[in-house]
Every structure is written in C-alpha cells, then in structure tokens.
Write a protein that holds these residues in place. Structure first.
Motif, PDB file in Angstrom:
ATOM      1  N   PRO A  24      -6.546 -14.358  40.176  1.00 17.70           N
ATOM      2  CA  PRO A  24      -7.928 -14.544  39.740  1.00 17.70           C
ATOM      3  C   PRO A  24      -8.906 -13.631  40.482  1.00 17.70           C
ATOM      4  O   PRO A  24     -10.058 -13.529  40.098  1.00 17.70           O
ATOM      5  CB  PRO A  24      -8.212 -16.017  40.055  1.00 17.70           C
ATOM      6  CG  PRO A  24      -7.245 -16.381  41.122  1.00 17.70           C
ATOM      7  CD  PRO A  24      -6.040 -15.532  40.897  1.00 17.70           C
ATOM      8  N   PHE A  25      -8.433 -12.959  41.525  1.00 19.33           N
ATOM      9  CA  PHE A  25      -9.290 -12.075  42.315  1.00 19.33           C
ATOM     10  C   PHE A  25      -9.091 -10.600  41.961  1.00 19.33           C
ATOM     11  O   PHE A  25      -9.690  -9.729  42.570  1.00 19.33           O
ATOM     12  CB  PHE A  25      -9.020 -12.273  43.809  1.00 19.33           C
ATOM     13  CG  PHE A  25      -9.159 -13.699  44.227  1.00 19.33           C
ATOM     14  CD1 PHE A  25     -10.401 -14.301  44.306  1.00 19.33           C
ATOM     15  CD2 PHE A  25      -8.040 -14.465  44.508  1.00 19.33           C
ATOM     16  CE1 PHE A  25     -10.537 -15.622  44.678  1.00 19.33           C
ATOM     17  CE2 PHE A  25      -8.159 -15.784  44.881  1.00 19.33           C
ATOM     18  CZ  PHE A  25      -9.405 -16.368  44.965  1.00 19.33           C
ATOM     19  N   TYR A  26      -8.244 -10.314  40.981  1.00 18.48           N
ATOM     20  CA  TYR A  26      -7.952  -8.927  40.611  1.00 18.48           C
ATOM     21  C   TYR A  26      -9.157  -8.261  39.974  1.00 18.48           C
ATOM     22  O   TYR A  26      -9.776  -8.842  39.088  1.00 18.48           O
ATOM     23  CB  TYR A  26      -6.778  -8.859  39.637  1.00 18.48           C
ATOM     24  CG  TYR A  26      -6.456  -7.443  39.243  1.00 18.48           C
ATOM     25  CD1 TYR A  26      -5.662  -6.671  40.062  1.00 18.48           C
ATOM     26  CD2 TYR A  26      -6.991  -6.867  38.093  1.00 18.48           C
ATOM     27  CE1 TYR A  26      -5.378  -5.354  39.729  1.00 18.48           C
ATOM     28  CE2 TYR A  26      -6.720  -5.552  37.760  1.00 18.48           C
ATOM     29  CZ  TYR A  26      -5.914  -4.809  38.588  1.00 18.48           C
ATOM     30  OH  TYR A  26      -5.648  -3.505  38.276  1.00 18.48           O
ATOM     31  N   PRO A  27      -9.479  -7.073  40.385  1.00 13.42           N
ATOM     32  CA  PRO A  27      -8.957  -6.355  41.548  1.00 13.42           C
ATOM     33  C   PRO A  27      -9.774  -6.702  42.785  1.00 13.42           C
ATOM     34  O   PRO A  27     -10.990  -6.549  42.791  1.00 13.42           O
ATOM     35  CB  PRO A  27      -9.147  -4.895  41.171  1.00 13.42           C
ATOM     36  CG  PRO A  27     -10.374  -4.888  40.299  1.00 13.42           C
ATOM     37  CD  PRO A  27     -10.372  -6.226  39.589  1.00 13.42           C
ATOM     38  N   CYS A  28      -9.119  -7.169  43.819  1.00 17.32           N
ATOM     39  CA  CYS A  28      -9.860  -7.564  45.014  1.00 17.32           C
ATOM     40  C   CYS A  28     -10.363  -6.335  45.776  1.00 17.32           C
ATOM     41  O   CYS A  28     -11.382  -6.392  46.438  1.00 17.32           O
ATOM     42  CB  CYS A  28      -9.004  -8.444  45.915  1.00 17.32           C
ATOM     43  SG  CYS A  28      -7.655  -7.572  46.749  1.00 17.32           S
ATOM     44  N   GLY A  29      -9.612  -5.237  45.703  1.00 15.34           N
ATOM     45  CA  GLY A  29     -10.029  -4.020  46.387  1.00 15.34           C
ATOM     46  C   GLY A  29      -9.891  -4.092  47.896  1.00 15.34           C
ATOM     47  O   GLY A  29     -10.428  -3.254  48.606  1.00 15.34           O
ATOM     48  N   ASP A  30      -9.170  -5.081  48.402  1.00 21.35           N
ATOM     49  CA  ASP A  30      -9.020  -5.273  49.845  1.00 21.35           C
ATOM     50  C   ASP A  30      -7.633  -4.836  50.292  1.00 21.35           C
ATOM     51  O   ASP A  30      -6.645  -5.518  50.033  1.00 21.35           O
ATOM     52  CB  ASP A  30      -9.262  -6.742  50.193  1.00 21.35           C
ATOM     53  CG  ASP A  30      -9.427  -6.982  51.679  1.00 21.35           C
ATOM     54  OD1 ASP A  30      -8.782  -6.272  52.481  1.00 21.35           O
ATOM     55  OD2 ASP A  30     -10.203  -7.873  52.041  1.00 21.35           O
ATOM     56  N   GLY A  31      -7.556  -3.709  50.966  1.00 21.80           N
ATOM     57  CA  GLY A  31      -6.286  -3.163  51.410  1.00 21.80           C
ATOM     58  C   GLY A  31      -5.560  -4.028  52.423  1.00 21.80           C
ATOM     59  O   GLY A  31      -4.357  -3.858  52.639  1.00 21.80           O
ATOM     60  N   ASP A  75     -12.937 -17.700  52.004  1.00 22.99           N
ATOM     61  CA  ASP A  75     -12.004 -18.519  52.774  1.00 22.99           C
ATOM     62  C   ASP A  75     -10.657 -17.816  52.936  1.00 22.99           C
ATOM     63  O   ASP A  75     -10.038 -17.886  53.995  1.00 22.99           O
ATOM     64  CB  ASP A  75     -11.799 -19.884  52.117  1.00 22.99           C
ATOM     65  CG  ASP A  75     -13.001 -20.794  52.258  1.00 22.99           C
ATOM     66  OD1 ASP A  75     -13.850 -20.547  53.152  1.00 22.99           O
ATOM     67  OD2 ASP A  75     -13.105 -21.745  51.460  1.00 22.99           O
ATOM     68  N   LEU A  76     -10.227 -17.122  51.882  1.00 23.01           N
ATOM     69  CA  LEU A  76      -8.952 -16.394  51.959  1.00 23.01           C
ATOM     70  C   LEU A  76      -9.012 -15.236  52.945  1.00 23.01           C
ATOM     71  O   LEU A  76      -8.024 -14.922  53.605  1.00 23.01           O
ATOM     72  CB  LEU A  76      -8.573 -15.833  50.587  1.00 23.01           C
ATOM     73  CG  LEU A  76      -7.940 -16.764  49.597  1.00 23.01           C
ATOM     74  CD1 LEU A  76      -7.631 -16.031  48.309  1.00 23.01           C
ATOM     75  CD2 LEU A  76      -6.672 -17.368  50.156  1.00 23.01           C
ATOM     76  N   GLU A  77     -10.161 -14.596  53.035  1.00 23.57           N
ATOM     77  CA  GLU A  77     -10.299 -13.457  53.944  1.00 23.57           C
ATOM     78  C   GLU A  77      -9.988 -13.832  55.384  1.00 23.57           C
ATOM     79  O   GLU A  77      -9.538 -12.992  56.159  1.00 23.57           O
ATOM     80  CB  GLU A  77     -11.705 -12.876  53.864  1.00 23.57           C
ATOM     81  CG  GLU A  77     -11.932 -12.037  52.633  1.00 23.57           C
ATOM     82  CD  GLU A  77     -13.289 -11.396  52.628  1.00 23.57           C
ATOM     83  OE1 GLU A  77     -13.338 -10.162  52.468  1.00 23.57           O
ATOM     84  OE2 GLU A  77     -14.294 -12.121  52.785  1.00 23.57           O
TER      85      GLU A  77
END
Length: 80
Positions: A24-31, A75-77
């Motif tokens: 659901p976060f696509y694309p998060c862009g977080d490497g 929260d996931l971060e």
C-alpha cells in the motif's frame, strides 16, 4: 501467512507474510527498505519490510483503525 499456492510464489522468500501481496506504500521511495530504482522505476525486489509478520500485522491494525497511510508509514520508518 505464507501462500504457497500463489502463482507468484516465491516472490521474495519462503516463510514471508503475504497479507499484502501489493504494497500500500508503493512506491515508498525509501532505499532503507532494500528497494531502489531499476530502469527508472521503483523496484521492491529486495524489500522484506511488509512481508515481516509483525509489520504486516501492524499495518493491518492501522488500516482497520482508519489511520492514514502516511501515519502508518511514519510508524514503519522507526523499524528501518
């Protein structure tokens, strides 16, 4: 929950939680997730974040409570 009957299995690795087949976060862009750009597109190929059973449960609980995706992502971060 592992779904070995899925025609995309194994998309990442055996034992993954498949609650969210599509992120659901696509694309998060977080490497930091293991994802990255590939041919100009965001690739989740090395991301295991959402397939972790604890993370999948946390995201599902947030969605059920009606939390915004941005708040759930914050929260996931903390796990990255």
């Amino acid at each position: 929950m592992e779904r070995v009957s899925c025609d995309r299995y194994p998309c990442h690795y055996p034992g993954q939680d498949c609650t969210f087949c599509f992120c659901p976060f696509y694309p998060c862009g977080d490497g930091r997730t293991g994802g990255g750009l590939a041919d100009g597109e965001w690739s989740c190929g090395d991301c295991h974040l959402l397939h972790d059973p604890e993370v999948a449960a946390m995201v599902m609980k947030g969605l059920i409570r009606g939390e915004a995706l941005e708040d759930i992502w914050r929260d996931l971060e903390k796990r990255l």
